[in-house]
Design a protein around this motif. Structure first.
Motif, PDB file in Angstrom:
ATOM      1  N   ASN A 168     -47.123  76.826  48.063  1.00  0.00           N
ATOM      2  CA  ASN A 168     -47.813  77.839  47.269  1.00  0.00           C
ATOM      3  C   ASN A 168     -48.301  77.221  45.965  1.00  0.00           C
ATOM      4  N   ALA A 169     -47.640  77.532  44.853  1.00  0.00           N
ATOM      5  CA  ALA A 169     -48.125  77.056  43.558  1.00  0.00           C
ATOM      6  C   ALA A 169     -47.312  75.890  43.019  1.00  0.00           C
ATOM      7  N   LYS A 170     -46.589  75.215  43.886  1.00  0.00           N
ATOM      8  CA  LYS A 170     -45.803  74.066  43.464  1.00  0.00           C
ATOM      9  C   LYS A 170     -46.176  72.877  44.335  1.00  0.00           C
ATOM     10  N   VAL A 171     -46.406  71.743  43.692  1.00  0.00           N
ATOM     11  CA  VAL A 171     -46.780  70.552  44.426  1.00  0.00           C
ATOM     12  C   VAL A 171     -45.810  69.424  44.088  1.00  0.00           C
ATOM     13  N   LEU A 172     -45.451  68.667  45.120  1.00  0.00           N
ATOM     14  CA  LEU A 172     -44.485  67.576  44.972  1.00  0.00           C
ATOM     15  C   LEU A 172     -45.142  66.280  45.420  1.00  0.00           C
ATOM     16  N   LEU A 173     -44.998  65.241  44.628  1.00  0.00           N
ATOM     17  CA  LEU A 173     -45.498  63.919  44.988  1.00  0.00           C
ATOM     18  C   LEU A 173     -44.314  62.978  45.131  1.00  0.00           C
ATOM     19  N   ARG A 174     -44.096  62.529  46.339  1.00  0.00           N
ATOM     20  CA  ARG A 174     -43.046  61.541  46.598  1.00  0.00           C
ATOM     21  C   ARG A 174     -43.689  60.158  46.594  1.00  0.00           C
ATOM     22  N   MET A 175     -43.230  59.333  45.697  1.00  0.00           N
ATOM     23  CA  MET A 175     -43.810  58.012  45.505  1.00  0.00           C
ATOM     24  C   MET A 175     -42.789  56.974  45.934  1.00  0.00           C
ATOM     25  N   ASN A 176     -43.070  56.303  47.036  1.00  0.00           N
ATOM     26  CA  ASN A 176     -42.155  55.300  47.577  1.00  0.00           C
ATOM     27  C   ASN A 176     -42.776  53.913  47.497  1.00  0.00           C
ATOM     28  N   THR A 177     -41.946  52.926  47.702  1.00  0.00           N
ATOM     29  CA  THR A 177     -42.392  51.529  47.700  1.00  0.00           C
ATOM     30  C   THR A 177     -43.285  51.257  46.489  1.00  0.00           C
ATOM     31  N   LEU A 178     -42.777  51.622  45.345  1.00  0.00           N
ATOM     32  CA  LEU A 178     -43.555  51.509  44.120  1.00  0.00           C
ATOM     33  C   LEU A 178     -43.897  50.064  43.788  1.00  0.00           C
ATOM     34  N   LYS A 179     -45.066  49.905  43.177  1.00  0.00           N
ATOM     35  CA  LYS A 179     -45.545  48.609  42.742  1.00  0.00           C
ATOM     36  C   LYS A 179     -45.801  48.653  41.234  1.00  0.00           C
ATOM     37  N   PRO A 180     -45.760  47.511  40.575  1.00  0.00           N
ATOM     38  CA  PRO A 180     -46.050  47.509  39.137  1.00  0.00           C
ATOM     39  C   PRO A 180     -47.399  48.146  38.803  1.00  0.00           C
ATOM     40  N   GLU A 181     -48.351  48.008  39.697  1.00  0.00           N
ATOM     41  CA  GLU A 181     -49.672  48.583  39.442  1.00  0.00           C
ATOM     42  C   GLU A 181     -49.695  50.107  39.558  1.00  0.00           C
ATOM     43  N   ASP A 182     -48.598  50.700  39.966  1.00  0.00           N
ATOM     44  CA  ASP A 182     -48.491  52.156  39.951  1.00  0.00           C
ATOM     45  C   ASP A 182     -48.128  52.684  38.557  1.00  0.00           C
ATOM     46  N   THR A 183     -47.828  51.782  37.665  1.00  0.00           N
ATOM     47  CA  THR A 183     -47.496  52.182  36.296  1.00  0.00           C
ATOM     48  C   THR A 183     -48.677  52.879  35.648  1.00  0.00           C
ATOM     49  N   ALA A 184     -48.449  54.086  35.180  1.00  0.00           N
ATOM     50  CA  ALA A 184     -49.517  54.885  34.578  1.00  0.00           C
ATOM     51  C   ALA A 184     -48.944  56.195  34.064  1.00  0.00           C
ATOM     52  N   VAL A 185     -49.764  56.915  33.340  1.00  0.00           N
ATOM     53  CA  VAL A 185     -49.441  58.301  33.022  1.00  0.00           C
ATOM     54  C   VAL A 185     -50.019  59.161  34.146  1.00  0.00           C
ATOM     55  N   TYR A 186     -49.181  59.976  34.733  1.00  0.00           N
ATOM     56  CA  TYR A 186     -49.590  60.813  35.856  1.00  0.00           C
ATOM     57  C   TYR A 186     -49.827  62.246  35.362  1.00  0.00           C
TER      58      TYR A 186
END
Length: 113
Positions: A72-90
């Motif tokens: 509905n009005a809630k969203v979930l982001l599962r972030m796996n196998t993270l890489k240094p290039e994923d570093t950011a403000v989300y």
């Protein structure tokens, strides 16, 4: 409509982080919800979004590693196998049926050993 994001923080390469975003207010006007990110010195980019019909779009750089889900009005982001290039403000994002977009506050994700 207001967006409240939670999650993020520091993770090691190969690790995982979950981001959650909840919308409040007149949620019936929301079509698309999802996440964008902005790394230092770079433009804001789409990470993953999902529509009310369940259609999803992922950035090529996160396909197979990130999973977006929506209740509905809630969203979930599962972030796996993270890489240094994923570093950011989300940033959580909601797009109305009218095309108007609203943004939540940014949450920092840092991937570093």
């Amino acid at each position: 409509v207001q967006l409240q994001a939670s999650g993020g923080g520091l993770a090691q390469p190969g690790g995982f982080v979950n981001l959650s975003c909840a919308a409040s207010g007149d949620i019936a006007i929301i079509n698309v919800m999802g996440w964008y990110r902005q790394a230092p010195g770079k433009a804001r980019e789409l990470v993953a979004v999902t529509t009310t019909r369940g259609n999803t779009t992922y950035a090529d750089s996160v396909k197979g590693r990130f999973t977006i889900s929506r209740d509905n009005a809630k969203v979930l982001l599962r972030m796996n196998t993270l890489k240094p290039e994923d570093t950011a403000v989300y940033y959580c994002n909601a797009q109305f049926w009218s095309g108007t977009m609203v943004w939540g506050q940014g949450t920092q994700v840092t991937v570093s050993s």
